[in-house]
Each structure stands twice: as structure tokens, then as C-alpha cells.
Design a protein around this motif. Structure first.
Motif, mmCIF file in Angstrom:
data_model
loop_
_atom_site.group_PDB
_atom_site.id
_atom_site.type_symbol
_atom_site.label_atom_id
_atom_site.label_comp_id
_atom_site.label_asym_id
_atom_site.label_seq_id
_atom_site.Cartn_x
_atom_site.Cartn_y
_atom_site.Cartn_z
ATOM 1 N N GLN A 154 40.467 45.520 38.707
ATOM 2 C CA GLN A 154 39.032 45.631 38.437
ATOM 3 C C GLN A 154 38.648 44.901 37.154
ATOM 4 O O GLN A 154 37.585 44.313 37.059
ATOM 5 C CB GLN A 154 38.663 47.119 38.368
ATOM 6 C CG GLN A 154 37.184 47.395 38.230
ATOM 7 C CD GLN A 154 36.751 47.382 36.792
ATOM 8 O OE1 GLN A 154 37.493 47.795 35.909
ATOM 9 N NE2 GLN A 154 35.552 46.893 36.541
ATOM 10 N N VAL B 93 36.123 53.307 39.097
ATOM 11 C CA VAL B 93 35.822 51.965 39.594
ATOM 12 C C VAL B 93 34.628 52.012 40.557
ATOM 13 O O VAL B 93 33.710 51.190 40.479
ATOM 14 C CB VAL B 93 37.080 51.376 40.269
ATOM 15 C CG1 VAL B 93 36.733 50.159 41.072
ATOM 16 C CG2 VAL B 93 38.116 51.034 39.220
ATOM 17 N N GLN C 227 47.637 53.059 40.333
ATOM 18 C CA GLN C 227 46.420 53.359 39.571
ATOM 19 C C GLN C 227 46.210 52.310 38.480
ATOM 20 O O GLN C 227 45.094 51.845 38.252
ATOM 21 C CB GLN C 227 46.496 54.758 38.956
ATOM 22 C CG GLN C 227 46.813 55.867 39.939
ATOM 23 C CD GLN C 227 45.700 56.124 40.943
ATOM 24 O OE1 GLN C 227 44.547 55.770 40.711
ATOM 25 N NE2 GLN C 227 46.034 56.717 42.061
ATOM 26 N N ILE D 231 40.850 56.832 38.458
ATOM 27 C CA ILE D 231 40.578 55.405 38.366
ATOM 28 C C ILE D 231 39.751 54.946 39.560
ATOM 29 O O ILE D 231 38.787 54.195 39.405
ATOM 30 C CB ILE D 231 41.898 54.619 38.281
ATOM 31 C CG1 ILE D 231 42.639 55.042 37.021
ATOM 32 C CG2 ILE D 231 41.654 53.130 38.269
ATOM 33 C CD1 ILE D 231 41.808 54.990 35.771
ATOM 34 N N PHE E 142 46.923 58.473 35.502
ATOM 35 C CA PHE E 142 46.697 57.130 34.993
ATOM 36 C C PHE E 142 47.208 56.993 33.558
ATOM 37 O O PHE E 142 47.929 56.049 33.230
ATOM 38 C CB PHE E 142 45.197 56.819 35.054
ATOM 39 C CG PHE E 142 44.800 55.552 34.358
ATOM 40 C CD1 PHE E 142 45.204 54.316 34.836
ATOM 41 C CD2 PHE E 142 44.014 55.592 33.220
ATOM 42 C CE1 PHE E 142 44.848 53.152 34.189
ATOM 43 C CE2 PHE E 142 43.650 54.422 32.571
ATOM 44 C CZ PHE E 142 44.067 53.202 33.054
ATOM 45 N N ILE E 143 46.869 57.970 32.720
ATOM 46 C CA ILE E 143 47.115 57.815 31.294
ATOM 47 C C ILE E 143 48.604 57.778 30.977
ATOM 48 O O ILE E 143 49.068 56.927 30.222
ATOM 49 C CB ILE E 143 46.434 58.960 30.529
ATOM 50 C CG1 ILE E 143 44.944 58.901 30.802
ATOM 51 C CG2 ILE E 143 46.694 58.868 29.048
ATOM 52 C CD1 ILE E 143 44.237 60.157 30.468
ATOM 53 N N LEU F 45 45.084 49.121 40.119
ATOM 54 C CA LEU F 45 43.648 49.109 40.454
ATOM 55 C C LEU F 45 42.818 48.783 39.218
ATOM 56 O O LEU F 45 41.874 47.990 39.272
ATOM 57 C CB LEU F 45 43.234 50.467 41.036
ATOM 58 C CG LEU F 45 41.755 50.634 41.336
ATOM 59 C CD1 LEU F 45 41.289 49.628 42.384
ATOM 60 C CD2 LEU F 45 41.443 52.042 41.814
ATOM 61 N N GLN F 46 43.203 49.375 38.091
ATOM 62 C CA GLN F 46 42.453 49.125 36.859
ATOM 63 C C GLN F 46 42.588 47.651 36.450
ATOM 64 O O GLN F 46 41.611 47.030 36.035
ATOM 65 C CB GLN F 46 42.961 50.062 35.755
ATOM 66 C CG GLN F 46 42.013 50.203 34.585
ATOM 67 C CD GLN F 46 42.332 49.233 33.476
ATOM 68 O OE1 GLN F 46 43.483 48.898 33.263
ATOM 69 N NE2 GLN F 46 41.303 48.778 32.781
ATOM 70 N N TYR G 198 37.938 54.970 29.156
ATOM 71 C CA TYR G 198 38.798 53.795 29.005
ATOM 72 C C TYR G 198 38.436 52.735 30.042
ATOM 73 O O TYR G 198 38.353 51.551 29.725
ATOM 74 C CB TYR G 198 40.254 54.231 29.158
ATOM 75 C CG TYR G 198 41.267 53.121 29.064
ATOM 76 C CD1 TYR G 198 41.757 52.712 27.839
ATOM 77 C CD2 TYR G 198 41.728 52.489 30.213
ATOM 78 C CE1 TYR G 198 42.692 51.706 27.746
ATOM 79 C CE2 TYR G 198 42.668 51.482 30.136
ATOM 80 C CZ TYR G 198 43.147 51.082 28.897
ATOM 81 O OH TYR G 198 44.073 50.076 28.825
ATOM 82 N N VAL G 199 38.194 53.178 31.278
ATOM 83 C CA VAL G 199 37.926 52.224 32.344
ATOM 84 C C VAL G 199 36.465 51.762 32.347
ATOM 85 O O VAL G 199 36.176 50.590 32.518
ATOM 86 C CB VAL G 199 38.276 52.838 33.719
ATOM 87 C CG1 VAL G 199 37.919 51.892 34.847
ATOM 88 C CG2 VAL G 199 39.747 53.177 33.780
ATOM 89 N N PHE H 176 39.209 60.994 28.746
ATOM 90 C CA PHE H 176 39.709 59.721 28.248
ATOM 91 C C PHE H 176 39.666 58.625 29.320
ATOM 92 O O PHE H 176 39.059 57.578 29.113
ATOM 93 C CB PHE H 176 41.141 59.880 27.726
ATOM 94 C CG PHE H 176 41.818 58.567 27.457
ATOM 95 C CD1 PHE H 176 41.515 57.839 26.326
ATOM 96 C CD2 PHE H 176 42.747 58.053 28.350
ATOM 97 C CE1 PHE H 176 42.123 56.627 26.085
ATOM 98 C CE2 PHE H 176 43.350 56.828 28.116
ATOM 99 C CZ PHE H 176 43.048 56.116 26.985
ATOM 100 N N GLY H 177 40.284 58.909 30.479
ATOM 101 C CA GLY H 177 40.464 57.881 31.495
ATOM 102 C C GLY H 177 39.172 57.203 31.915
ATOM 103 O O GLY H 177 39.076 55.973 31.952
ATOM 104 N N MET I 217 37.210 47.519 45.921
ATOM 105 C CA MET I 217 36.845 48.708 46.710
ATOM 106 C C MET I 217 37.829 48.925 47.869
ATOM 107 O O MET I 217 38.122 50.069 48.226
ATOM 108 C CB MET I 217 35.430 48.567 47.276
ATOM 109 C CG MET I 217 34.351 48.596 46.223
ATOM 110 S SD MET I 217 34.308 50.146 45.318
ATOM 111 C CE MET I 217 33.810 49.565 43.730
#
Lengths: 300, 307
Positions: B264, A131, B257, A127, B241-242, B260-261, A242-243, A238-239, B275
Motif C-alpha cells: 500500500q 488500508v 500483514q 492493516i 502487525f506490530i 500488505l502495508q 502508523y499506517v 498504534f497500528g 484491495m
């Protein structure tokens, strides 16, 4: 007391005593593997033959899900995207990893610093990497387009264009993975006997010849191992999607696992998602077999 | 005589010229390429850190600044002061440490049994572990989710696993599927196979029990492999994350994690704060790695590949 137990140990058939403690040692790990991998793999196959969902009672539909998959144009696009991504990531990652490993295997000054830098992306969470790269690719204030503009070149819509988005994701994945390839190749290089190189040098072989005639063939087992790891891993991307793109633009970055996730947790069509998962597993198996065949042919 | 002199005279300097300068040129090109690759690799990190110190206005500036005009530490304070950050940190730590400890224990136990004990079904179990290395774990998230949801007697479930939420939104549910991996078992087995058998035999003659031998003698010898397994397990859970995303639907159970997503993708996302958060999340893993670098780089692959 000690004497007693050691005579008891000697009298009893040793394999029998060890037998039982071995199962005790193995049980916790095996229960976890059963629940996290074995049972799910079996359940996926069974579920793929049903219409299991939160929306209705479950029925066996046999191969209906697979028949639906064949005519599903969205799924076919996802298969194509996944294959493109897998090939696009795997080959450059292995090539760059090999070059870096060969360059940093010797007594080169600063090799530890280079190795650490090349390995840093591997340590970054998916992630965090996603980002950061979204901002790197930012069309208006990102550094790539900033640099391009200063050089007088046109800025590009890296993640916003259907033609570029998948390639942009591939570049990021290579950045994140080639450190792994480098480390694995470095370990492989240590196993090549040094005297082969010395003999070749004495015979006047050039650096290029030594690389292609000795290093590459001697590493073929490592290359094979690495290729399998990378294929299994990249096939399941995937990740990042997705993001960074959420499958878009225009479905150009939709992969199999991304669609599977949407089908299962977006539409709660678990049966249909399980069919996708089964196809993915077969595809990974097929790619691995083809890879093995190519490797074998290259060796002979 | 004069023929030889004529041929040899011009040839000698050319050879020595090549011998002297070509390796140097090769080395210079090599260094140049390496430095270029290193810069390309590290640029996203520098960009991350640089942005984390910028003002809001500076993050939208075009063309962008590579070096911020001033150091805005406030971004880090804003990132840490988010309403759920503390909770997310605790969740991430529990998940990562739980997964690490259980992996080290269970994989070492199983790896030792497969390396050193004689028992019925040994080859079959080892083949199973190797075969499971090939199963694409991420594509199994749907059934794993359903299994975790249906663990009997958990989260209001009956004995058949129906009726409740099982282990969804719990630490147990998060850790359980990651608590042992085929890779970890395989790696520990390879390592234990290489420890000389004499260590065990002398202990066995003294009448020590199998578990005592394992715990007191073999485990301390396996410290390098355990370090590798620990670092890799921590890294993979901390960065995961998943699985937490799917397992947790409650805000209190989200990890860093996920945080953070969310930060964002939120409506008032600020690149500099995002950041700063990304930098903070990345640092622990890099620090752990730098301390254990020797072990990890030398050990991870040697135990994994060389077999």
C-alpha cells in the motif's frame, strides 16, 4: 500393578504428589509470561531510569527522562490526543454494543445474520482495515466524498486535516470494536433472570423503563469489564496511526505508543521510550481506577 | 350504566389500536435501524471487494462507482504474483499456527493446574495471571524486543546474551512472546473448574497418572474451550502487525500483514491490487470464524466473563 499404585497414592499425602506435577504443568506457560510480560514490565521501569541506547554506553540518569517528559510539548500533545481517542472510542463503542446486543438478544428473525455482520470488522486484520478505510476516506475517489458530492455537500479532507484526522480514526475504531462489545453484552444478557422482565411487563413497564431500570443496572459488571478492556486497548493505539496518518497532519494523531515507537526504533532512545511506556501504564491504571469509581457511584 | 358505556366505548378501540400497532411500529423502527447499522458496517467490506475488481482508471474515477464495470481478476493474480507473497504466506502460517498450537497446549496445562490441583503458591500464581491481564502488552514491545535479542546462545549470543542478534528475524522469536497469554490461561482455568470432579476421581481410582488423566479425559472434554482458544490465538497472530514489524528487519521474514502495508505504501501502489490483497488476507480468518462461529460466540465470552 494398578492396585499397588493406588495404595501408594492413598498412603502418600495426596497434596504432596500433586504439588510437583502442578509445577511441571505450569512451568512452560509461566516462563513465557515471565519473558513476555513480567520481565519486560520490570525492565521498562529500570530502563526508564537510564539513558540506554545503541549510541553510547548506558548510564543511570535517575529521573531525568521523566523531567524531560514533563517539559516535552510534543509528548503533552500525544497525551491529549491519546485521552481524546480513548474517550471518543470507548463510550460510543459501549453504547452501540449494548444497543445491538439488546436488539439481537430476543427471537428476532435474522439475528444470526446481523450478529455475524456486526462481528465481521472484529475479525479483519488491523492493516487490512486501515488500508480499506484509507481508501474509504480518500478525498478524491473515496466513497464518502463521492456520496457527499452527489448529495450536493462539500467533500472533506478526512485524514488530511488536523481537525478531522483523529475523529476519522475514532470512527474507524468504533466500527472495528463495537462487535466485541456486542458479543460481551450478549453473554451478560443471558445471565439476567427472565422472570424479572416478565414481572416488569405484567406491571405495565414500558420498553424504555425496562431498558434503563433493569437491563442497564443488571449489566453493570459487564460494562465495567468491557470498559477496562477497551481502555487498555485504545490507550495503546498504534497500528492504525502508523499506517494511515503516520502521526500527522501536524502531529494531530500522534499518540503515546506511536511516539514511543518512534523514540525507541527511530532514534534508538530506549530509556526515554521506557519512561513514556511507564507513564502510559500509570495512565491506564489511573483511568481504570477513575472508571471503577464512577461505576460504583452510578450503582449506589 | 350509561356513564360506563360512554367512557368504555371510545376507550376500548384506542387500547386495542395501541396494542395492535405500537409493537409493530416499534419492530419496524428497530428493523430499520438494524438494517441501516448493518449496511454501514458492511460497506467498507463491499467497497474493498468492489475495488478489487476495478480497472486502474476506474479506481480514480470521481464520483466513484460502487459496482465495478467489469470483473478484473487480474488484480488478484497481480497481488499473489508479488515477488515476496509466497514467502510472506509461509511466514504468516508458521507464526499463526505455531502461536496457536503452543497457546492451546501451554494454556490448557496451566489452566488445569490452577483449576484442579493443590500446591503451594497456587493463589499467588493465579493472582499473578489475573494481574498480568491488566499489563498493556503493546507498550512492552521495546523491552520484549531487547529480551528476544539477548536470549543466551541464540543467534551468535554468548551465555550473557551479548554479541549476536538473538532470536531477531527468527520464527522462534516471533512465536515465543505470543506462545501463552494470561487470557488463555484464565479462560482454560474457568472452563476446567466447571467440569465435574467425578470424571477425574474415577480415573484416579484406576491408578491413572495426573498427566494421563489430563490428556485422555479432561482435554477431550475441553474441546469447545480449546476451539475458542485456538480460533482466537490464530486470529490474533495472523492479524498481528506490530510485533512482526519490529522483530523482523529482513525481507524474507516479513508476514502478509507487513506485505500488505508495504504494497500500500509503495511508490507504484494500485488501489485495486491493494484491495485484492486485503480481501485475500481477510478471507481465511472469516472462513475459520464462520466454521467455528457457534463455539466462538457462545464460548469465548461465556468462559471469559461468566467465571
Amino acid at each position: 500393578m494398578a492396585l499397588q499404585s493406588s495404595t501408594a497414592l492413598a498412603r502418600r499425602p495426596q497434596s504432596f504428589t500433586q504439588n510437583w506435577s502442578a509445577y511441571a504443568f505450569l512451568t512452560p506457560a509461566l516462563i513465557i509470561l515471565f519473558l513476555s510480560l513480567l520481565l519486560p514490565a520490570a525492565a521498562t521501569v529500570v530502563m526508564s531510569l537510564t539513558d540506554i541506547s545503541f549510541l553510547r554506553p548506558t548510564n543511570f540518569v535517575w529521573f531525568d527522562n521523566y523531567i524531560k517528559l514533563v517539559s516535552d510539548s510534543r509528548f503533552r500533545q500525544a497525551v491529549g490526543n491519546t485521552a481524546y481517542y480513548t474517550v471518543g472510542v470507548t463510550l460510543p463503542t459501549m453504547a452501540l454494543g449494548l444497543l445491538a446486543a439488546v436488539a439481537l438478544n430476543g427471537k428476532l428473525r435474522g439475528r444470526i445474520v446481523f450478529r455475524t455482520i456486526f462481528y465481521l470488522p472484529v475479525l479483519t486484520s488491523l492493516i487490512a482495515a486501515a488500508v480499506v478505510w484509507m481508501y474509504v476516506y480518500e478525498p478524491y475517489s473515496g466513497p464518502i466524498n463521492g456520496t457527499l458530492t452527489q448529495l450536493g455537500l462539500p467533500p472533506q479532507p478526512w485524514l488530511q486535516s488536523p481537525n478531522l484526522a483523529m475523529t476519522s480514526l475514532i470512527v474507524m475504531a468504533i466500527w472495528r470494536d463495537f462487535g466485541t462489545a456486542m458479543i460481551i453484552y450478549l453473554a451478560g444478557l443471558q445471565d439476567i433472570p427472565k422472570d424479572i422482565y416478565e414481572a416488569a411487563r405484567l406491571d405495565g413497564a414500558k420498553t424504555k423503563d425496562i431498558f434503563f431500570r433493569i437491563t442497564v443496572p443488571m449489566l453493570s459488571n459487564v460494562t465495567f469489564y468491557l470498559m477496562i478492556i477497551l481502555i487498555v486497548q485504545t490507550f495503546q493505539v498504534f497500528g492504525a496511526i502508523y499506517v494511515m496518518t503516520n502521526g500527522g497532519p501536524l502531529g494531530s494523531t500522534e499518540t503515546i505508543v506511536f511516539q514511543m515507537y518512534q523514540t525507541a526504533f527511530g532514534y534508538t532512545e530506549f530509556g526515554y521510550a521506557a519512561a513514556m511506556s511507564t507513564v502510559l501504564f500509570l495512565a491506564i491504571l489511573l483511568f481504570s481506577i477513575i472508571g471503577t469509581k464512577i461505576m460504583r457511584r452510578g450503582e449506589s | 350504566m350509561s356513564d360506563i358505556a360512554q367512557v368504555a366505548a371510545p376507550a376500548a378501540p384506542t387500547v386495542s389500536f395501541q396494542q395492535r400497532w405500537w409493537p409493530l411500529a416499534e419492530r419496524a423502527i428497530g428493523y430499520g435501524l438494524l438494517i441501516f447499522a448493518a449496511l454501514a458496517t458492511i460497506t467498507p467490506f463491499l467497497w474493498m471487494v468492489s475495488t478489487s475488481f476495478k480497472t486502474d482508471a476506474e479506481t480514480f474515477q470521481f464520483p466513484p462507482n460502487f459496482i465495478p464495470n467489469s470483473l478484473v481478476w487480474q488484480n488478484y493474480i497481480d497481488a499473489i504474483a508479488g515477488p515476496d507473497t509466497g514467502r510472506q504466506l509461509i511466514n504468516s502460517l508458521v507464526f499463526a499456527l505455531g502461536s496457536t498450537v503452543s497457546n492451546m497446549l501451554f494454556c490448557a496445562l496451566a489452566g488445569y493446574a490452577l483449576a484442579r490441583m493443590q500446591f503451594k503458591g497456587k493463589n499467588l500464581i493465579f493472582a499473578l495471571v489475573v494481574g498480568l491481564l491488566m499489563v498493556p502488552a503493546q507498550s512492552q514491545i521495546v523491552p520484549v524486543f531487547l529480551i528476544v535479542q539477548r536470549i543466551p546462545f541464540a543467534g551468535g549470543n554468548d551465555w550473557l546474551g551479548n554479541g549476536g542478534t538473538g532470536l531477531l528475524n527468527t520464527y522462534w522469536g516471533m512465536i515465543l512472546p505470543t506462545a501463552a497469554t494470561p487470557f488463555g490461561i484464565f479462560m482454560m482455568r474457568q472452563f476446567f473448574s466447571r467440569i465435574p470432579i467425578e470424571y477425574e476421581e474415577s480415573a484416579r481410582l484406576d491408578g491413572a497418572k495426573t498427566f494421563t488423566i489430563f490428556w485422555r479425559i479432561l482435554l477431550p472434554l475441553a474441546r469447545p474451550a480449546m476451539a475458542v482458544l485456538g480460533v482466537l490465538s490464530f486470529q490474533s497472530a495472523w492479524n498481528d502487525f506490530i510485533w512482526p514489524l519490529i522483530l523482523t528487519s529482513q525481507r524474507e521474514m516479513a508476514t502478509l500483514q507487513i506485505g500488505l502495508q508495504l504494497l500500500q505504501s509503495g511508490p507504484d501502489a494500485r488501489w485495486n491490487v491493494v484491495m485484492a490483497m486485503a480481501t485475500l488476507i481477510t478471507l481465511p480468518v472469516i472462513i475459520v470464524f464462520l466454521f467455528a462461529q457457534r463455539y466462538v460466540i457462545d464460548g469465548a465470552v461465556t468462559s471469559g466473563v461468566k467465571g
